[in-house]
Write an enzyme that holds these catalytic residues in place. Structure first.
Site, PDB file in Angstrom:
ATOM      1  NE  ARG A  83      -3.651   2.589   0.842  1.00  0.00           N
ATOM      2  CZ  ARG A  83      -4.793   2.604   1.543  1.00  0.00           C
ATOM      3  NH1 ARG A  83      -5.274   1.498   2.030  1.00  0.00           N
ATOM      4  NH2 ARG A  83      -5.449   3.727   1.735  1.00  0.00           N
ATOM      5  NE  ARG A  93      -7.976   3.100  -2.421  1.00  0.00           N
ATOM      6  CZ  ARG A  93      -8.193   3.941  -1.404  1.00  0.00           C
ATOM      7  NH1 ARG A  93      -8.467   3.484  -0.221  1.00  0.00           N
ATOM      8  NH2 ARG A  93      -8.136   5.233  -1.602  1.00  0.00           N
ATOM      9  CG  ASP A  96      -9.025   0.904   1.872  1.00  0.00           C
ATOM     10  OD1 ASP A  96      -8.336   1.331   2.807  1.00  0.00           O
ATOM     11  OD2 ASP A  96      -9.941   1.549   1.331  1.00  0.00           O
ATOM     12  CG  ASP A  98     -11.753   1.053   5.411  1.00  0.00           C
ATOM     13  OD1 ASP A  98     -10.673   1.632   5.632  1.00  0.00           O
ATOM     14  OD2 ASP A  98     -12.402   1.185   4.359  1.00  0.00           O
TER      15      ASP A  98
END
Ligand code: ROI
Length: 169
Positions: A83, A93, A96, A98
């Site tokens: 990343r 990307r 990710d 989250d």
């Protein structure tokens, strides 16, 4: 033990393999158990359209880590999988990760916003999440997952792919 839900996304460098690798990294986090993973989903990018489609999924973890310690671990996995934080907002990307939900915690600081700020508007987050939660699931802020699903915009590009078989990468 807290029940935690993570959203995963990738649109670079073999996204399916990125999610496979991320799930096996999540399964190896300290003081944490990977309870379940959703199917993988493919969707057109939200945001700038001159980037590849995304592959998304959600994971259910049980953890004794504190929220910011878990975030440190997630960011280490993102960096380990190449990343790069770019200036471009909403750019492509490799990975990710989250924090969508962290038990019954409500957090809002410069690093973490839980429940995740954008999740109610993102079918590619809500549909995988809904595979892992009971239908009557209520978020820490009182919102019902079923209501969020009903109210979120329809994404005609969203396709359900396979359910990952966890393997060691
Ligand atoms: N679009 C899709 N379809 N899936 C994502 O995971 C995703 N993540 C992002 C932005 C760039 C907003 N768009 C996305 O961060």
């Amino acid at each position: 033990m807290e029940q935690v839900y993570i959203g995963l996304g990738s649109n670079l460098a073999e996204p399916v393999q990125q999610l496979d690798a991320a799930l096996s990294a999540l399964a190896q986090l300290p003081s944490t158990r990977l309870v379940a993973t959703s199917a993988y989903y493919s969707s057109a990018p939200l945001g700038p359209s001159d980037q590849p489609r995304y592959t998304n999924a959600a994971a259910h973890l049980e953890t004794d880590l504190m929220p910011h310690d878990l975030l440190d671990q997630l960011q280490a996995i993102e960096l380990n999988q190449g990343r790069q934080r770019k200036a471009e907002r909403w750019g492509p990307r490799t990975l990710d990760l989250d924090v969508l939900l962290f038990g019954q915690h409500i957090l809002d600081d410069e690093r973490l916003c839980v429940p995740h700020y954008h999740m109610h508007a993102r079918p590619f987050v809500l549909l995988p999440l809904a595979e892992l939660c009971p239908t009557d699931f209520i978020l820490a802020d009182g919102r019902k997952l079923a209501d969020l699903l009903q109210q979120c915009p329809i994404d005609t590009t969203l396709q359900r792919l396979h359910t990952p078989q966890l393997c060691s990468v």
